[in-house]
Design a protein around this motif. Structure first.
Motif, PDB file in Angstrom:
ATOM      1  N   ALA A  40       0.859  -1.187   0.000  1.00 49.04           N
ATOM      2  CA  ALA A  40       0.000   0.000   0.000  1.00 49.04           C
ATOM      3  C   ALA A  40       0.892   1.233   0.000  1.00 49.04           C
ATOM      4  N   GLY A  41       0.470   2.229  -0.749  1.00 50.84           N
ATOM      5  CA  GLY A  41       1.198   3.486  -0.727  1.00 50.84           C
ATOM      6  C   GLY A  41       2.209   3.593  -1.851  1.00 50.84           C
ATOM      7  N   PRO A  42       3.039   4.616  -1.826  1.00 53.62           N
ATOM      8  CA  PRO A  42       3.241   5.573  -0.750  1.00 53.62           C
ATOM      9  C   PRO A  42       2.166   6.652  -0.675  1.00 53.62           C
ATOM     10  N   GLY A  43       1.332   6.781  -1.695  1.00 56.32           N
ATOM     11  CA  GLY A  43       0.272   7.789  -1.663  1.00 56.32           C
ATOM     12  C   GLY A  43      -0.905   7.324  -0.825  1.00 56.32           C
ATOM     13  N   LEU A  49     -12.796   2.616   8.480  1.00 56.81           N
ATOM     14  CA  LEU A  49     -12.627   2.426   9.916  1.00 56.81           C
ATOM     15  C   LEU A  49     -13.999   2.364  10.571  1.00 56.81           C
ATOM     16  N   THR A  50     -14.140   1.466  11.529  1.00 55.18           N
ATOM     17  CA  THR A  50     -15.360   1.401  12.322  1.00 55.18           C
ATOM     18  C   THR A  50     -15.017   1.919  13.706  1.00 55.18           C
ATOM     19  N   VAL A  51     -15.564   3.095  14.023  1.00 53.58           N
ATOM     20  CA  VAL A  51     -15.284   3.732  15.309  1.00 53.58           C
ATOM     21  C   VAL A  51     -16.610   3.927  16.034  1.00 53.58           C
ATOM     22  N   ASN A  52     -16.696   3.374  17.236  1.00 56.28           N
ATOM     23  CA  ASN A  52     -17.910   3.447  18.049  1.00 56.28           C
ATOM     24  C   ASN A  52     -19.143   2.957  17.296  1.00 56.28           C
ATOM     25  N   GLY A  53     -18.948   1.899  16.512  1.00 59.71           N
ATOM     26  CA  GLY A  53     -20.057   1.278  15.801  1.00 59.71           C
ATOM     27  C   GLY A  53     -20.426   1.922  14.478  1.00 59.71           C
ATOM     28  N   ARG A  54     -19.771   3.013  14.105  1.00 59.65           N
ATOM     29  CA  ARG A  54     -20.066   3.692  12.834  1.00 59.65           C
ATOM     30  C   ARG A  54     -18.921   3.494  11.858  1.00 59.65           C
ATOM     31  N   ARG A  55     -19.276   3.188  10.608  1.00 58.21           N
ATOM     32  CA  ARG A  55     -18.261   2.985   9.572  1.00 58.21           C
ATOM     33  C   ARG A  55     -17.915   4.326   8.923  1.00 58.21           C
ATOM     34  N   HIS A  56     -16.634   4.530   8.707  1.00 55.91           N
ATOM     35  CA  HIS A  56     -16.139   5.766   8.103  1.00 55.91           C
ATOM     36  C   HIS A  56     -15.208   5.390   6.950  1.00 55.91           C
ATOM     37  N   ALA A  57     -15.513   5.864   5.756  1.00 53.96           N
ATOM     38  CA  ALA A  57     -14.636   5.669   4.596  1.00 53.96           C
ATOM     39  C   ALA A  57     -13.749   6.895   4.470  1.00 53.96           C
ATOM     40  N   LEU A  58     -12.446   6.683   4.329  1.00 53.20           N
ATOM     41  CA  LEU A  58     -11.535   7.807   4.178  1.00 53.20           C
ATOM     42  C   LEU A  58     -10.300   7.371   3.408  1.00 53.20           C
ATOM     43  N   ARG A  59      -9.503   8.336   3.026  1.00 53.60           N
ATOM     44  CA  ARG A  59      -8.254   8.074   2.317  1.00 53.60           C
ATOM     45  C   ARG A  59      -7.111   8.612   3.171  1.00 53.60           C
ATOM     46  N   VAL A  60      -6.129   7.745   3.426  1.00 52.97           N
ATOM     47  CA  VAL A  60      -4.971   8.143   4.227  1.00 52.97           C
ATOM     48  C   VAL A  60      -3.715   7.518   3.638  1.00 52.97           C
ATOM     49  N   GLU A  61      -2.588   8.127   3.907  1.00 50.77           N
ATOM     50  CA  GLU A  61      -1.321   7.500   3.575  1.00 50.77           C
ATOM     51  C   GLU A  61      -1.106   6.344   4.551  1.00 50.77           C
ATOM     52  N   PRO A  62      -0.459   5.271   4.122  1.00 49.54           N
ATOM     53  CA  PRO A  62      -0.272   4.108   5.002  1.00 49.54           C
ATOM     54  C   PRO A  62       0.453   4.426   6.304  1.00 49.54           C
ATOM     55  N   ARG A  63       1.211   5.512   6.347  1.00 50.78           N
ATOM     56  CA  ARG A  63       1.970   5.862   7.560  1.00 50.78           C
ATOM     57  C   ARG A  63       1.135   6.598   8.606  1.00 50.78           C
ATOM     58  N   VAL A  64      -0.134   6.941   8.287  1.00 55.37           N
ATOM     59  CA  VAL A  64      -0.981   7.703   9.207  1.00 55.37           C
ATOM     60  C   VAL A  64      -1.418   6.810  10.364  1.00 55.37           C
ATOM     61  N   THR A  65      -1.248   7.312  11.586  1.00 55.68           N
ATOM     62  CA  THR A  65      -1.644   6.532  12.757  1.00 55.68           C
ATOM     63  C   THR A  65      -3.157   6.583  12.943  1.00 55.68           C
ATOM     64  N   MET A 105      -0.502   2.738  16.530  1.00 54.78           N
ATOM     65  CA  MET A 105      -1.137   1.798  15.608  1.00 54.78           C
ATOM     66  C   MET A 105      -1.459   2.538  14.319  1.00 54.78           C
ATOM     67  N   LEU A 106      -1.139   1.928  13.191  1.00 52.70           N
ATOM     68  CA  LEU A 106      -1.473   2.538  11.911  1.00 52.70           C
ATOM     69  C   LEU A 106      -2.974   2.409  11.658  1.00 52.70           C
ATOM     70  N   ALA A 107      -3.536   3.403  11.010  1.00 55.91           N
ATOM     71  CA  ALA A 107      -4.973   3.378  10.716  1.00 55.91           C
ATOM     72  C   ALA A 107      -5.330   2.160   9.870  1.00 55.91           C
ATOM     73  N   ILE A 108      -4.464   1.801   8.922  1.00 55.41           N
ATOM     74  CA  ILE A 108      -4.783   0.658   8.055  1.00 55.41           C
ATOM     75  C   ILE A 108      -4.803  -0.657   8.839  1.00 55.41           C
ATOM     76  N   GLU A 109      -4.120  -0.708   9.989  1.00 60.07           N
ATOM     77  CA  GLU A 109      -4.134  -1.910  10.821  1.00 60.07           C
ATOM     78  C   GLU A 109      -5.467  -2.084  11.546  1.00 60.07           C
ATOM     79  N   ALA A 110      -6.212  -1.002  11.704  1.00 68.49           N
ATOM     80  CA  ALA A 110      -7.468  -1.055  12.459  1.00 68.49           C
ATOM     81  C   ALA A 110      -8.661  -1.419  11.585  1.00 68.49           C
ATOM     82  N   GLN A 111      -8.440  -1.584  10.290  1.00 71.76           N
ATOM     83  CA  GLN A 111      -9.547  -1.945   9.404  1.00 71.76           C
ATOM     84  C   GLN A 111     -10.127  -3.300   9.802  1.00 71.76           C
ATOM     85  N   GLY A 112     -11.460  -3.413   9.721  1.00 72.24           N
ATOM     86  CA  GLY A 112     -12.127  -4.663  10.039  1.00 72.24           C
ATOM     87  C   GLY A 112     -12.278  -4.922  11.524  1.00 72.24           C
TER      88      GLY A 112
END
Length: 198
Positions: A40-43, A49-65, A105-112
């Motif tokens: 993934a990346g570098p762009g 991300l599912t935060v507090n039961g709500r799904r959020h679609a977003l675009r981030v660089e793989p290095r974003v925590t 923790m990277l944001a991409i690690e929190a997926q699912g």
């Protein structure tokens, strides 16, 4: 054929050994590449991300925590950036019953996985029992460390509804308070009632 032109026994075994090692290396490298996750990346990449039961679609660089993704992209700011190196616990979140420093923790690690933050604890105007206990026992001062302490306490009480003093201290030893509210935090953790098991 002259005996000097024939390979010696030592040379024969060297050749066979090197060939076997080369085959093993190529095979294990090929298998590892087949099992490795896609790069993934570098762009920026699309994540959910599912935060507090709500799904959020977003675009981030793989290095974003995870902390940065929540605070700057989703405007979920309860968890605080204090040390930004996993040493103070102010950014603690709960993921599948376990506490994590979201700055480490990277944001991409929190997926699912379902990420729980301090914003997801209360029900409307009704505070979560741990939040109420922190208010009742003056377990907060400047407030920077409070969200992390609250989340660590919730995770503990969901696992162990009636912890001992030693269990509370062990569960909260990854959180620091420089204001000195540790006694209030300990009292809050020991007095909070009605916490649902995770």
């Amino acid at each position: 054929m002259d005996a000097r032109d024939q390979p010696s026994r030592r040379e024969f075994f060297k050749t066979v050994g090197v060939g076997s090692i080369a085959t093993a290396v190529v095979t294990s490298t090929t298998e590892a590449m087949a099992q490795a996750p896609a790069e993934a990346g570098p762009g920026e990449v699309a994540i959910t991300l599912t935060v507090n039961g709500r799904r959020h679609a977003l675009r981030v660089e793989p290095r974003v925590t995870l902390l940065d993704a929540m605070r700057t992209r989703l405007d979920i700011t309860g968890q605080k950036r204090v040390c930004d190196r996993g040493a103070c616990g102010a950014c603690t979140v709960i993921i599948e019953g376990r506490t994590y420093y979201s700055c480490s923790m990277l944001a991409i690690e929190a997926q699912g996985r379902n990420v729980r933050t301090v914003e997801g604890l209360s029900q409307g105007d009704t505070l979560h029992p741990v939040q109420q206990a922190f208010c009742d026992h003056d377990g907060l001062m400047c407030g920077f460390c409070t969200p992390g302490f609250v989340m660590s306490t919730v995770a503990l009480l969901e696992r162990i509804p009636n912890p001992t003093v030693a269990q509370v201290k062990k569960a909260l030893d990854g959180n620091l308070c420089r204001c000195g509210t540790n006694i209030g935090v300990l009292k809050a953790a020991l007095s909070a009632k009605g916490v649902n098991r995770g």
